[in-house]
Design an enzyme around this catalytic site. Structure first.
Site, PDB file in Angstrom:
ATOM      1  N   ARG A   1      45.425  46.838  32.003  1.00 19.39           N
ATOM      2  CA  ARG A   1      44.775  47.906  31.234  1.00 19.39           C
ATOM      3  C   ARG A   1      45.596  48.271  29.996  1.00 19.39           C
ATOM      4  O   ARG A   1      45.670  49.442  29.620  1.00 19.39           O
ATOM      5  CB  ARG A   1      44.546  49.151  32.095  1.00 19.39           C
ATOM      6  CG  ARG A   1      43.597  48.941  33.265  1.00 19.39           C
ATOM      7  CD  ARG A   1      42.153  49.010  32.795  1.00 19.39           C
ATOM      8  NE  ARG A   1      41.204  48.986  33.889  1.00 19.39           N
ATOM      9  CZ  ARG A   1      40.501  50.045  34.300  1.00 19.39           C
ATOM     10  NH1 ARG A   1      40.645  51.200  33.709  1.00 19.39           N
ATOM     11  NH2 ARG A   1      39.652  49.925  35.278  1.00 19.39           N
TER      12      ARG A   1
ATOM     13  N   ARG B   1      42.237  53.746  26.852  1.00 26.06           N
ATOM     14  CA  ARG B   1      42.126  55.075  26.239  1.00 26.06           C
ATOM     15  C   ARG B   1      43.437  55.785  25.951  1.00 26.06           C
ATOM     16  O   ARG B   1      43.455  56.748  25.191  1.00 26.06           O
ATOM     17  CB  ARG B   1      41.241  55.964  27.108  1.00 26.06           C
ATOM     18  CG  ARG B   1      39.775  55.634  26.938  1.00 26.06           C
ATOM     19  CD  ARG B   1      38.947  56.247  28.030  1.00 26.06           C
ATOM     20  NE  ARG B   1      39.288  55.639  29.301  1.00 26.06           N
ATOM     21  CZ  ARG B   1      38.703  55.950  30.458  1.00 26.06           C
ATOM     22  NH1 ARG B   1      37.789  56.870  30.501  1.00 26.06           N
ATOM     23  NH2 ARG B   1      39.053  55.336  31.549  1.00 26.06           N
TER      24      ARG B   1
ATOM     25  N   ARG C   1      36.462  52.557  20.059  1.00 25.43           N
ATOM     26  CA  ARG C   1      35.541  52.794  21.177  1.00 25.43           C
ATOM     27  C   ARG C   1      34.455  53.814  20.813  1.00 25.43           C
ATOM     28  O   ARG C   1      33.295  53.677  21.205  1.00 25.43           O
ATOM     29  CB  ARG C   1      36.358  53.282  22.381  1.00 25.43           C
ATOM     30  CG  ARG C   1      35.590  53.825  23.563  1.00 25.43           C
ATOM     31  CD  ARG C   1      34.943  52.729  24.368  1.00 25.43           C
ATOM     32  NE  ARG C   1      34.189  53.272  25.493  1.00 25.43           N
ATOM     33  CZ  ARG C   1      32.936  53.705  25.427  1.00 25.43           C
ATOM     34  NH1 ARG C   1      32.267  53.642  24.291  1.00 25.43           N
ATOM     35  NH2 ARG C   1      32.334  54.186  26.486  1.00 25.43           N
TER      36      ARG C   1
ATOM     37  N   ASP D   1      35.203  43.835  31.288  1.00 23.28           N
ATOM     38  CA  ASP D   1      35.296  44.566  32.548  1.00 23.28           C
ATOM     39  C   ASP D   1      34.903  43.650  33.699  1.00 23.28           C
ATOM     40  O   ASP D   1      34.074  42.755  33.520  1.00 23.28           O
ATOM     41  CB  ASP D   1      34.407  45.816  32.535  1.00 23.28           C
ATOM     42  CG  ASP D   1      34.820  46.753  33.660  1.00 23.28           C
ATOM     43  OD1 ASP D   1      35.817  47.468  33.492  1.00 23.28           O
ATOM     44  OD2 ASP D   1      34.187  46.715  34.725  1.00 23.28           O
TER      45      ASP D   1
ATOM     46  N   TYR E   1      31.887  47.379  44.902  1.00 19.85           N
ATOM     47  CA  TYR E   1      31.127  48.127  43.886  1.00 19.85           C
ATOM     48  C   TYR E   1      29.632  48.035  44.147  1.00 19.85           C
ATOM     49  O   TYR E   1      28.900  49.008  43.974  1.00 19.85           O
ATOM     50  CB  TYR E   1      31.452  47.626  42.472  1.00 19.85           C
ATOM     51  CG  TYR E   1      32.699  48.278  41.930  1.00 19.85           C
ATOM     52  CD1 TYR E   1      32.677  49.604  41.512  1.00 19.85           C
ATOM     53  CD2 TYR E   1      33.899  47.599  41.864  1.00 19.85           C
ATOM     54  CE1 TYR E   1      33.809  50.230  41.035  1.00 19.85           C
ATOM     55  CE2 TYR E   1      35.050  48.217  41.392  1.00 19.85           C
ATOM     56  CZ  TYR E   1      34.992  49.537  40.980  1.00 19.85           C
ATOM     57  OH  TYR E   1      36.110  50.153  40.514  1.00 19.85           O
TER      58      TYR E   1
HETATM   59  O1  CP3 Z   1      43.546  45.245  30.986  1.00 25.18           O
HETATM   60  C1  CP3 Z   1      42.933  45.349  29.901  1.00 25.18           C
HETATM   61  O2  CP3 Z   1      43.393  45.955  28.923  1.00 25.18           O
HETATM   62  C2  CP3 Z   1      41.592  44.629  29.771  1.00 25.18           C
HETATM   63  C3  CP3 Z   1      40.433  45.378  30.030  1.00 25.18           C
HETATM   64  C4  CP3 Z   1      39.995  45.795  31.426  1.00 25.18           C
HETATM   65  C5  CP3 Z   1      39.119  46.893  31.630  1.00 25.18           C
HETATM   66  N1  CP3 Z   1      38.765  46.917  32.943  1.00 25.18           N
HETATM   67  C6  CP3 Z   1      38.648  47.787  30.561  1.00 25.18           C
HETATM   68  C7  CP3 Z   1      38.020  49.071  30.914  1.00 25.18           C
HETATM   69  C8  CP3 Z   1      40.222  45.208  32.684  1.00 25.18           C
HETATM   70  C9  CP3 Z   1      41.117  44.053  33.038  1.00 25.18           C
HETATM   71  C10 CP3 Z   1      39.421  45.930  33.627  1.00 25.18           C
HETATM   72  C11 CP3 Z   1      39.345  45.564  35.057  1.00 25.18           C
HETATM   73  C12 CP3 Z   1      38.709  46.496  36.001  1.00 25.18           C
HETATM   74  N2  CP3 Z   1      37.571  47.228  35.825  1.00 25.18           N
HETATM   75  C13 CP3 Z   1      39.167  46.689  37.315  1.00 25.18           C
HETATM   76  C14 CP3 Z   1      40.340  46.001  37.948  1.00 25.18           C
HETATM   77  C15 CP3 Z   1      41.623  46.617  37.558  1.00 25.18           C
HETATM   78  C16 CP3 Z   1      41.949  47.895  38.245  1.00 25.18           C
HETATM   79  O3  CP3 Z   1      42.163  48.888  37.518  1.00 25.18           O
HETATM   80  O4  CP3 Z   1      42.030  47.925  39.482  1.00 25.18           O
HETATM   81  C17 CP3 Z   1      38.302  47.625  37.926  1.00 25.18           C
HETATM   82  C18 CP3 Z   1      38.404  48.142  39.325  1.00 25.18           C
HETATM   83  C19 CP3 Z   1      37.277  47.945  36.975  1.00 25.18           C
HETATM   84  C20 CP3 Z   1      36.107  48.823  37.182  1.00 25.18           C
HETATM   85  C21 CP3 Z   1      36.061  49.916  36.198  1.00 25.18           C
HETATM   86  N3  CP3 Z   1      35.807  49.755  34.851  1.00 25.18           N
HETATM   87  C22 CP3 Z   1      36.242  51.291  36.416  1.00 25.18           C
HETATM   88  C23 CP3 Z   1      36.569  51.914  37.766  1.00 25.18           C
HETATM   89  C24 CP3 Z   1      36.077  51.936  35.179  1.00 25.18           C
HETATM   90  C25 CP3 Z   1      36.034  53.416  34.880  1.00 25.18           C
HETATM   91  C26 CP3 Z   1      37.344  54.036  34.995  1.00 25.18           C
HETATM   92  C27 CP3 Z   1      37.507  55.151  34.030  1.00 25.18           C
HETATM   93  O5  CP3 Z   1      38.675  55.506  33.912  1.00 25.18           O
HETATM   94  O6  CP3 Z   1      36.538  55.620  33.403  1.00 25.18           O
HETATM   95  C28 CP3 Z   1      35.853  50.952  34.202  1.00 25.18           C
HETATM   96  C29 CP3 Z   1      35.654  51.185  32.760  1.00 25.18           C
HETATM   97  C30 CP3 Z   1      36.684  50.595  31.857  1.00 25.18           C
HETATM   98  N4  CP3 Z   1      37.093  49.299  31.893  1.00 25.18           N
HETATM   99  C31 CP3 Z   1      37.365  51.266  30.797  1.00 25.18           C
HETATM  100  C32 CP3 Z   1      38.202  50.304  30.200  1.00 25.18           C
HETATM  101  C33 CP3 Z   1      39.099  50.485  29.007  1.00 25.18           C
HETATM  102  C34 CP3 Z   1      37.166  52.712  30.379  1.00 25.18           C
HETATM  103  C35 CP3 Z   1      35.827  52.933  29.765  1.00 25.18           C
HETATM  104  C36 CP3 Z   1      35.804  53.503  28.365  1.00 25.18           C
HETATM  105  O7  CP3 Z   1      36.667  53.210  27.510  1.00 25.18           O
HETATM  106  O8  CP3 Z   1      34.879  54.274  28.110  1.00 25.18           O
END
Ligand code: CP3
Length: 336
Positions: free
Chosen positions: A24, A28, A37, A74, A145
């Site tokens: 990640r 944000r 974004r 994602d 999920y």
């Molecule tokens: O690592 C990176 O920088 C690459 C991008 C990346 C994202 N999601 C961007 C994202 C990666 C590798 C993921 C993987 C991901 N997504 C996982 C596995 C990693 C982990 O954290 O365990 C999981 C479980 C998800 C599912 C997911 N996507 C969730 C639970 C959420 C919401 C969480 C939140 O904080 O709102 C997302 C959305 C998401 N994926 C965001 C980002 C930057 C935030 C959304 C936004 O910017 O509006």
């Protein structure tokens, strides 16, 4: 590629310092991310906007000078191709819309995720600095999920589904294994130098359930990739200390572990490479504590190669960019 430290560390070759990238790392907590974004209302459209995704993927290279970039996307996007509606409501996390019937899922067509491969191609074209990491969710994490329909804290629906609807559970795990196999293969064909499989929610499983109901699909997925490509595969799994010995025998090149594992002992048991391990909460501590805990971890690594620095889980939106930068600089300043 100017800096192939990550690839050398994974192969166990001689390195001058440990490579570092962070799960990640584009997110944000970065003002520059929030600015880009903001232009797109929903997150799925943002993931499909190739130019924005490429710009965001490059931010950690520019601002943190990490040793690898992970593509911005994602884990949930391939589920959309299976016919599942995905929605990201602000501050509520993802919501998935699936009927609950396995027969309602469409056959996966990898070309419907073509925007992801475009992102990889452009990242390879625009920079020859560091390796590009592709990724996907692991079958169990994606299944959770689908079954929960949203983020969960205890995964009770997923577990009951696994225990009581064995036939549907195995059909769904098979579909997801094939889907992710095709999806990651297409990412490698597009130029990904390394791929990571995220199994974020194994944390909640007993060892017996993991071994019996999850591990066989992880092994199947790894075989599907490894019979076709030499590309290194990183397997990230939480609750790591419960399962790490089972994973030593798999085809994963790198085991990405959380802070439940003692790497000073674990790395002596196998020549597999390891990644991760630092508790991300360290980033909420003072600068002194961040440096201390990072150096303590680096000094405990028993081998001079086969280790990639990362956290035990991803960065959080409320983390301080300056502290993240300090963490990266601390790792980069530690010479072997
Ligand atoms: O690592 C990176 O920088 C690459 C991008 C990346 C994202 N999601 C961007 C994202 C990666 C590798 C993921 C993987 C991901 N997504 C996982 C596995 C990693 C982990 O954290 O365990 C999981 C479980 C998800 C599912 C997911 N996507 C969730 C639970 C959420 C919401 C969480 C939140 O904080 O709102 C997302 C959305 C998401 N994926 C965001 C980002 C930057 C935030 C959304 C936004 O910017 O509006």
């Amino acid at each position: 590629m100017k800096n192939n430290l990550l690839l050398r560390a994974i192969k166990g070759e001689k390195i001058e310092r440990f490579p570092v990238w962070l799960m990640r790392q584009a997110g944000r907590y970065m003002k520059e991310y929030r600015d880009i974004r903001q232009r797109e209302r929903d997150f799925v459209s943002f993931c499909k906007n190739v130019d924005s995704a490429v710009r965001v993927s490059l931010l950690p290279l520019e601002l943190l000078e990490v040793d690898a970039i992970i593509i911005f996307s994602d884990i949930l996007v391939p589920l959309e191709v299976l016919g599942v509606g995905i929605e990201f409501a602000e501050n509520e996390g993802p919501k998935l819309h699936w009927s609950g019937k396995v027969s309602d899922l469409k056959k996966y067509n990898p070309s419907e995720n073509s925007y992801v491969y475009e992102i990889i191609k452009k990242l390879k074209q625009f920079q020859q600095e560091v390796p590009v990491i592709g990724f996907a969710g692991a079958p169990f994490t994606l299944l959770s999920y689908l079954v929960e329909g949203k983020s969960s804290t205890d995964f009770r629906r997923t577990k009951v589904f696994m225990w009581e609807r064995e036939y549907d559970f195995s059909r769904l795990m098979e579909i997801l294994t094939l889907t992710i196999g095709d999806y990651l293969s297409a990412q490698i064909e597009a130029g990904a130098d390394v791929v990571q499989i995220f199994d974020s929610w194994t944390l909640h499983l007993s060892r017996a359930d993991y071994e019996e109901s999850v591990l066989p699909y992880v092994e199947e997925l790894l075989s599907r990739i490894k019979t076709k490509f030499d590309t290194p595969v990183i397997y990230f799994f939480r609750g790591s200390s419960s399962f790490v010995d089972l994973l030593r025998k798999t085809k994963a090149d790198v085991l990405s572990v959380d802070w439940s594992v003692d790497l000073s002992l674990e790395m002596l048991k196998t020549d597999k490479a390891f990644q991760g391990n630092l508790d991300p909460s360290v980033l909420y501590a003072s600068e002194e504590t961040i440096k201390l805990k990072t150096l303590q971890l680096l000094r405990s690594i028993p081998r001079k190669s086969g280790y990639v620095f990362n956290l035990g889980h991803g960065l959080a939106p409320d983390m301080d960019f300056k502290k993240v930068k300090l963490l990266v600089d601390t790792v980069k300043g530690y010479r072997l």
